[in-house]
Design a protein around this motif. Structure first.
Motif, PDB file in Angstrom:
ATOM      1  N   ALA A 192     -93.795  29.708  12.204  1.00 46.91           N
ATOM      2  CA  ALA A 192     -94.983  30.559  12.255  1.00 46.91           C
ATOM      3  C   ALA A 192     -95.289  30.793  13.720  1.00 46.91           C
ATOM      4  O   ALA A 192     -95.022  29.919  14.541  1.00 46.91           O
ATOM      5  CB  ALA A 192     -96.161  29.859  11.591  1.00 46.91           C
TER       6      ALA A 192
ATOM      7  N   SER B  70     -97.140  30.750  17.138  1.00 45.31           N
ATOM      8  CA  SER B  70     -98.038  29.760  17.713  1.00 45.31           C
ATOM      9  C   SER B  70     -99.509  30.148  17.476  1.00 45.31           C
ATOM     10  O   SER B  70     -99.896  31.288  17.742  1.00 45.31           O
ATOM     11  CB  SER B  70     -97.714  29.728  19.205  1.00 45.31           C
TER      12      SER B  70
ATOM     13  N   SER C 286     -90.108  16.430  16.737  1.00 43.35           N
ATOM     14  CA  SER C 286     -89.180  17.122  17.630  1.00 43.35           C
ATOM     15  C   SER C 286     -89.205  16.547  19.032  1.00 43.35           C
ATOM     16  O   SER C 286     -90.127  15.819  19.402  1.00 43.35           O
ATOM     17  CB  SER C 286     -89.575  18.594  17.730  1.00 43.35           C
TER      18      SER C 286
ATOM     19  N   ARG D 276     -91.769  20.381  27.216  1.00 39.30           N
ATOM     20  CA  ARG D 276     -93.089  20.830  27.706  1.00 39.30           C
ATOM     21  C   ARG D 276     -94.001  19.623  27.926  1.00 39.30           C
ATOM     22  O   ARG D 276     -93.777  18.552  27.364  1.00 39.30           O
ATOM     23  CB  ARG D 276     -93.705  21.880  26.762  1.00 39.30           C
TER      24      ARG D 276
ATOM     25  N   ARG E 228    -100.066  18.104  25.580  1.00 34.19           N
ATOM     26  CA  ARG E 228    -101.444  18.609  25.633  1.00 34.19           C
ATOM     27  C   ARG E 228    -102.369  17.411  25.535  1.00 34.19           C
ATOM     28  O   ARG E 228    -101.951  16.339  25.095  1.00 34.19           O
ATOM     29  CB  ARG E 228    -101.723  19.531  24.445  1.00 34.19           C
TER      30      ARG E 228
ATOM     31  N   GLU F 256     -80.514  21.166  15.998  1.00 32.66           N
ATOM     32  CA  GLU F 256     -80.701  22.529  16.529  1.00 32.66           C
ATOM     33  C   GLU F 256     -81.563  22.394  17.757  1.00 32.66           C
ATOM     34  O   GLU F 256     -82.255  21.397  17.917  1.00 32.66           O
ATOM     35  CB  GLU F 256     -81.373  23.447  15.489  1.00 32.66           C
ATOM     36  N   TYR F 257     -81.527  23.399  18.606  1.00 32.04           N
ATOM     37  CA  TYR F 257     -82.450  23.415  19.745  1.00 32.04           C
ATOM     38  C   TYR F 257     -82.584  24.841  20.255  1.00 32.04           C
ATOM     39  O   TYR F 257     -81.723  25.684  19.977  1.00 32.04           O
ATOM     40  CB  TYR F 257     -81.981  22.479  20.870  1.00 32.04           C
ATOM     41  N   ALA F 258     -83.671  25.107  20.963  1.00 30.16           N
ATOM     42  CA  ALA F 258     -83.888  26.450  21.502  1.00 30.16           C
ATOM     43  C   ALA F 258     -84.881  26.383  22.652  1.00 30.16           C
ATOM     44  O   ALA F 258     -85.628  25.403  22.791  1.00 30.16           O
ATOM     45  CB  ALA F 258     -84.434  27.366  20.410  1.00 30.16           C
TER      46      ALA F 258
ATOM     47  N   PHE G 243     -88.229  28.041  24.228  1.00 30.26           N
ATOM     48  CA  PHE G 243     -89.386  28.828  23.779  1.00 30.26           C
ATOM     49  C   PHE G 243     -90.412  28.832  24.898  1.00 30.26           C
ATOM     50  O   PHE G 243     -90.852  27.759  25.341  1.00 30.26           O
ATOM     51  CB  PHE G 243     -89.966  28.212  22.494  1.00 30.26           C
TER      52      PHE G 243
ATOM     53  N   TYR H   1     -87.009  22.925  23.058  1.00 30.82           N
ATOM     54  CA  TYR H   1     -87.473  22.219  21.861  1.00 30.82           C
ATOM     55  C   TYR H   1     -86.255  21.921  20.998  1.00 30.82           C
ATOM     56  O   TYR H   1     -85.372  22.767  20.873  1.00 30.82           O
ATOM     57  CB  TYR H   1     -88.428  23.094  21.039  1.00 30.82           C
TER      58      TYR H   1
ATOM     59  N   THR I   1     -84.529  19.399  17.420  1.00 35.07           N
ATOM     60  CA  THR I   1     -84.678  18.446  16.318  1.00 35.07           C
ATOM     61  C   THR I   1     -83.666  17.315  16.467  1.00 35.07           C
ATOM     62  O   THR I   1     -82.460  17.569  16.363  1.00 35.07           O
ATOM     63  CB  THR I   1     -84.393  19.157  14.973  1.00 35.07           C
TER      64      THR I   1
ATOM     65  N   GLU J 254     -90.733  21.745  11.663  1.00 31.93           N
ATOM     66  CA  GLU J 254     -91.679  22.789  12.074  1.00 31.93           C
ATOM     67  C   GLU J 254     -91.123  23.361  13.364  1.00 31.93           C
ATOM     68  O   GLU J 254     -91.343  22.794  14.437  1.00 31.93           O
ATOM     69  CB  GLU J 254     -93.031  22.090  12.288  1.00 31.93           C
TER      70      GLU J 254
ATOM     71  N   GLU K 137     -89.318  26.928  15.742  1.00 32.16           N
ATOM     72  CA  GLU K 137     -89.379  28.374  15.943  1.00 32.16           C
ATOM     73  C   GLU K 137     -88.136  29.048  15.333  1.00 32.16           C
ATOM     74  O   GLU K 137     -87.252  28.380  14.791  1.00 32.16           O
ATOM     75  CB  GLU K 137     -89.644  28.736  17.417  1.00 32.16           C
TER      76      GLU K 137
ATOM     77  N   GLY L 122     -84.193  28.337  16.237  1.00 27.33           N
ATOM     78  CA  GLY L 122     -83.742  27.051  15.690  1.00 27.33           C
ATOM     79  C   GLY L 122     -83.556  27.132  14.183  1.00 27.33           C
ATOM     80  O   GLY L 122     -82.603  26.583  13.626  1.00 27.33           O
TER      81      GLY L 122
ATOM     82  N   ARG M  70     -97.429  33.750  24.479  1.00 29.74           N
ATOM     83  CA  ARG M  70     -97.215  33.340  23.082  1.00 29.74           C
ATOM     84  C   ARG M  70     -97.500  34.494  22.113  1.00 29.74           C
ATOM     85  O   ARG M  70     -96.810  34.639  21.118  1.00 29.74           O
ATOM     86  CB  ARG M  70     -98.079  32.114  22.760  1.00 29.74           C
TER      87      ARG M  70
HETATM   88  P1  5GP Z   1     -95.854  24.143  20.740  1.00 30.80           P
HETATM   89  O1  5GP Z   1     -95.564  24.148  22.211  1.00 30.80           O
HETATM   90  O2  5GP Z   1     -96.988  25.063  20.381  1.00 30.80           O
HETATM   91  O3  5GP Z   1     -96.032  22.751  20.195  1.00 30.80           O
HETATM   92  O4  5GP Z   1     -94.552  24.728  20.013  1.00 30.80           O
HETATM   93  C1  5GP Z   1     -94.036  25.979  20.388  1.00 30.80           C
HETATM   94  C2  5GP Z   1     -93.013  26.441  19.359  1.00 30.80           C
HETATM   95  O5  5GP Z   1     -91.899  25.557  19.333  1.00 30.80           O
HETATM   96  C3  5GP Z   1     -93.579  26.443  17.939  1.00 30.80           C
HETATM   97  O6  5GP Z   1     -93.155  27.648  17.309  1.00 30.80           O
HETATM   98  C4  5GP Z   1     -92.910  25.257  17.298  1.00 30.80           C
HETATM   99  O7  5GP Z   1     -92.744  25.410  15.901  1.00 30.80           O
HETATM  100  C5  5GP Z   1     -91.577  25.252  17.995  1.00 30.80           C
HETATM  101  N1  5GP Z   1     -90.876  23.967  17.902  1.00 30.80           N
HETATM  102  C6  5GP Z   1     -91.410  22.723  17.820  1.00 30.80           C
HETATM  103  N2  5GP Z   1     -90.451  21.803  17.688  1.00 30.80           N
HETATM  104  C7  5GP Z   1     -89.269  22.474  17.657  1.00 30.80           C
HETATM  105  C8  5GP Z   1     -87.898  22.079  17.511  1.00 30.80           C
HETATM  106  O8  5GP Z   1     -87.557  20.918  17.352  1.00 30.80           O
HETATM  107  N3  5GP Z   1     -86.959  23.066  17.556  1.00 30.80           N
HETATM  108  C9  5GP Z   1     -87.281  24.383  17.726  1.00 30.80           C
HETATM  109  N4  5GP Z   1     -86.276  25.257  17.738  1.00 30.80           N
HETATM  110  N5  5GP Z   1     -88.548  24.784  17.854  1.00 30.80           N
HETATM  111  C10 5GP Z   1     -89.540  23.854  17.818  1.00 30.80           C
END
Ligand code: 5GP
Length: 202
Positions: free
Chosen positions: A11, A13, A36, A40, A43, A71-73, A75, A80, A82, A100, A102, A105, A147
């Motif tokens: 979804a 952010s 994950s 970053r 917070r 997987e990883y990507a 963002f 980020y 798994t 959860e 993006e 991934g 975002r």
């Molecule tokens: P946030 O910084 O707001 O926590 O996450 C930013 C984006 O990274 C969100 O869309 C979240 O779902 C995604 N994200 C969180 N963990 C992972 C992960 O392990 N792999 C990927 N590919 N995206 C992730």
């Protein structure tokens, strides 16, 4: 033993997926949330090992190198991913697992594990998303803009998901999410064995 089901939830952010999922976990004890890894910064209030494993870019890439990520990507300038081991272990123990993540991934997961169920949560509108991110107040204005810009591209990927739902009203969204999980349990590919059993006993 039956293998658990892997659910992948994406979804934009600020869409409220965290809130929906928290409610879903309260109702499902057989569902495991995969924590994950990210590069970053935490917070305020985020705890290492609970919200994320907060890693340096070096450590993150080392894990990728050693095949430690499912997987990883990248963002919005951060990595980020798994961690592979826990997810595979939980699934083989028969737990359902929710990632959860993006959209880039999610695509990698569907390619590797086509049986995974991809769920996309839409915001009522992109403007509403901006409003929610501002209200949340955890990001600076330019990060919010980044975002929001990212959101449109992400929403385009929703066409490739198995299920698409909207988070307008929270309690309705929780019910919708639960319905998707329930419906997926009756997928014929999971139930061929049951058909066989009934026929054997006929
Ligand atoms: P946030 O910084 O707001 O926590 O996450 C930013 C984006 O990274 C969100 O869309 C979240 O779902 C995604 N994200 C969180 N963990 C992972 C992960 O392990 N792999 C990927 N590919 N995206 C992730």
């Amino acid at each position: 033993m039956n293998k658990g089901t892997l659910y992948v939830v994406s979804a934009p952010s600020g869409c409220g997926k965290g809130t929906i999922l928290a409610e879903v976990f309260k109702r499902n004890s057989n569902v495991f949330y995969s924590v994950s890894a990210t590069t970053r910064n935490p917070r305020e209030g985020e705890v290492d090992g609970v919200n994320y494993y907060f890693l340096t870019r070096e450590k993150f890439l080392e894990l990728v190198e050693n095949n430690g990520m499912l997987e990883y990507a990248e963002f919005c300038g951060n990595m980020y991913g798994t961690p592979r081991e826990t997810v595979e272990k939980k699934l083989s123990e028969g737990f359902d697992v929710i990632l959860e993540i993006e959209t880039k991934g999610a695509k990698q997961i569907k390619e590797k594990m086509p049986e995974a169920i991809l769920i996309f949560i839409l915001p009522p509108s992109v403007n509403e998303l901006r409003r929610r991110l501002n209200k949340r107040g955890t990001e600076t204005e330019d990060v919010i803009e980044k975002r929001v810009n990212e959101a449109e591209g992400e929403i385009r990927q929703a066409y490739d998901y198995d299920y698409v739902m909207m988070n307008g009203d929270l309690s309705e969204a929780v019910e919708d999410f639960m319905s998707i999980i329930r419906a997926s349990k009756f997928d014929k590919t999971k139930n061929n064995k049951i058909i066989d059993e009934v026929l054997e006993n006929a």
